[in-house]
Design a protein around this motif. Structure first.
Motif, PDB file in Angstrom:
ATOM      1  N   THR A 161      -8.128  -0.904   0.345  1.00 28.05           N
ATOM      2  CA  THR A 161      -7.482   0.180  -0.391  1.00 28.05           C
ATOM      3  C   THR A 161      -6.079  -0.243  -0.845  1.00 28.05           C
ATOM      4  OG1 THR A 161      -6.526   1.134   1.612  1.00 28.05           O
ATOM      5  CG2 THR A 161      -8.738   1.864   0.985  1.00 28.05           C
ATOM      6  N   GLU A 162      -5.521   0.527  -1.742  1.00 29.53           N
ATOM      7  CA  GLU A 162      -4.153   0.268  -2.223  1.00 29.53           C
ATOM      8  C   GLU A 162      -3.145   0.355  -1.079  1.00 29.53           C
ATOM      9  OE1 GLU A 162      -0.958   2.593  -5.047  1.00 29.53           O
ATOM     10  OE2 GLU A 162      -3.004   2.357  -5.829  1.00 29.53           O
ATOM     11  N   LYS A 163      -3.375   1.308  -0.172  1.00 29.61           N
ATOM     12  CA  LYS A 163      -2.479   1.486   0.973  1.00 29.61           C
ATOM     13  C   LYS A 163      -2.474   0.240   1.850  1.00 29.61           C
ATOM     14  CE  LYS A 163      -1.621   4.494   4.950  1.00 29.61           C
ATOM     15  NZ  LYS A 163      -2.091   5.673   5.724  1.00 29.61           N
ATOM     16  N   VAL A 181       1.555  -6.248  -5.663  1.00 30.90           N
ATOM     17  CA  VAL A 181       2.398  -5.234  -5.026  1.00 30.90           C
ATOM     18  C   VAL A 181       3.873  -5.634  -5.207  1.00 30.90           C
ATOM     19  CG1 VAL A 181       2.932  -4.004  -2.901  1.00 30.90           C
ATOM     20  CG2 VAL A 181       0.590  -4.819  -3.324  1.00 30.90           C
ATOM     21  N   THR A 231       2.358  -0.737  -7.418  1.00 38.37           N
ATOM     22  CA  THR A 231       1.135  -1.520  -7.169  1.00 38.37           C
ATOM     23  C   THR A 231       0.219  -1.468  -8.382  1.00 38.37           C
ATOM     24  OG1 THR A 231       1.233  -0.896  -4.842  1.00 38.37           O
ATOM     25  CG2 THR A 231      -0.826  -1.848  -5.623  1.00 38.37           C
ATOM     26  N   GLU A 232      -0.397  -2.598  -8.680  1.00 36.79           N
ATOM     27  CA  GLU A 232      -1.396  -2.667  -9.747  1.00 36.79           C
ATOM     28  C   GLU A 232      -2.629  -3.430  -9.228  1.00 36.79           C
ATOM     29  OE1 GLU A 232       0.075  -4.179 -13.414  1.00 36.79           O
ATOM     30  OE2 GLU A 232       1.796  -2.823 -13.485  1.00 36.79           O
ATOM     31  N   PHE A 233      -3.808  -2.954  -9.660  1.00 38.09           N
ATOM     32  CA  PHE A 233      -5.061  -3.573  -9.214  1.00 38.09           C
ATOM     33  C   PHE A 233      -5.724  -4.298 -10.384  1.00 38.09           C
ATOM     34  CE2 PHE A 233      -9.750  -3.245  -8.645  1.00 38.09           C
ATOM     35  CZ  PHE A 233      -9.868  -4.033  -7.509  1.00 38.09           C
ATOM     36  N   GLY A 290      -8.262  -8.834  -2.754  1.00 41.20           N
ATOM     37  CA  GLY A 290      -8.904  -7.536  -2.512  1.00 41.20           C
ATOM     38  C   GLY A 290      -9.990  -7.562  -1.457  1.00 41.20           C
ATOM     39  N   TYR A 350      -4.622  -7.304  -5.693  1.00 40.48           N
ATOM     40  CA  TYR A 350      -3.537  -6.340  -5.929  1.00 40.48           C
ATOM     41  C   TYR A 350      -2.253  -7.113  -6.184  1.00 40.48           C
ATOM     42  CZ  TYR A 350      -6.293  -2.398  -4.091  1.00 40.48           C
ATOM     43  OH  TYR A 350      -7.239  -1.416  -3.889  1.00 40.48           O
TER      44      TYR A 350
END
Length: 244
Positions: A173-175, A206, A192-194, A222, A204
């Motif tokens: 996850t982004e977190k 960050v 943050t960008e995915f 990821g 990611y």
């Protein structure tokens, strides 16, 4: 006249006596014939049919029943107990013991050690389980090859690979990506960008702000959670403000 009658009577008596004597001589051998022994019967059977005697049994009706193995199979032979004449011969339909043993002997199941040896070239082993279902059983193996996980289904008796499937790992996850980046450079996540490019694994980017007012862009894989690169904002500015 009386003499003639006497002669005729005597002649008839002599003829009748001769007939009785011949008849007795003709019948006597059959009446006096003895029953053959089992050894004699077996020898007679071998002389007629080259083979191996399996079993010989005498019945109440003055008859021998011989079970005999010939080149073309096993036969039942009925033989007269006195004359040794064959009354009948019949082939038996039998099932060989070797065939029965093959049908009844269960196939040996391979051990986990043997399964590991068979899939050693498929990748690095991560997990192996034996699965027993109602009407089916198999080994389920997970291997890692070139950073990709593959699930293999194998026959538990032959080791044949029945199915092979790429494992779709769950993306973090982004977190989680932010926490990894913050811990790595010791700062606070800001943005943050995915990205999910077609030629590499998703990742990611960050942006992390440090206490000394520097900013860092951390690339986090990821799938593996590995920090791939760190780019400092000052480095980017230096590149942009290079000599003209």
């Amino acid at each position: 006249m009386k003499i003639r009658k006497v002669l005729i009577t005597a002649g008839l008596t002599l003829v009748f006596g001769l007939l009785l004597f011949v008849g007795f001589q003709w019948c006597a051998p059959s009446l006096s014939a003895e029953i053959l022994t089992k050894e004699e019967v077996n020898q007679t059977a071998k002389d007629k049919y080259p083979g191996t005697i399996i079993k010989t049994t005498k019945t109440e009706g003055e008859e021998y029943q011989i079970e005999m193995q010939l080149e073309t199979g096993v036969y039942q032979i009925r033989m007269d107990a006195k004359s040794g004449e064959v009354r009948s011969i019949k082939k038996e339909a039998i099932v060989h013991a070797a065939e029965e043993t093959t049908e009844k002997t269960p196939q040996k199941q391979l051990t986990q050690k043997e399964i590991k040896a068979r899939i050693s070239k498929q990748g690095d082993l991560e997990q192996i389980d034996f699965v027993q279902e109602k009407n089916n059983s198999y080994y389920k193996v997970v291997v890692n090859k070139n950073n990709e996980k593959i699930t293999l289904i194998l026959d538990p008796y032959t080791g044949t690979i029945i199915d092979s499937t790429m494992v779709a790992d769950s993306i973090i996850t982004e977190k989680e990506a932010i926490e990894i980046a913050e811990k790595h450079v010791r700062g606070t996540g800001d943005d943050t960008e995915f990205y999910q490019p077609s030629d590499q694994t998703p990742y990611y980017l960050v942006e992390v702000e440090l206490e000394d007012d520097r900013d860092a862009v951390v690339q986090v894989d990821g799938y593996t959670k590995e920090v791939k690169t760190i780019t400092w904002e000052d480095d980017e500015e230096d590149e942009e403000d290079g000599p003209e």
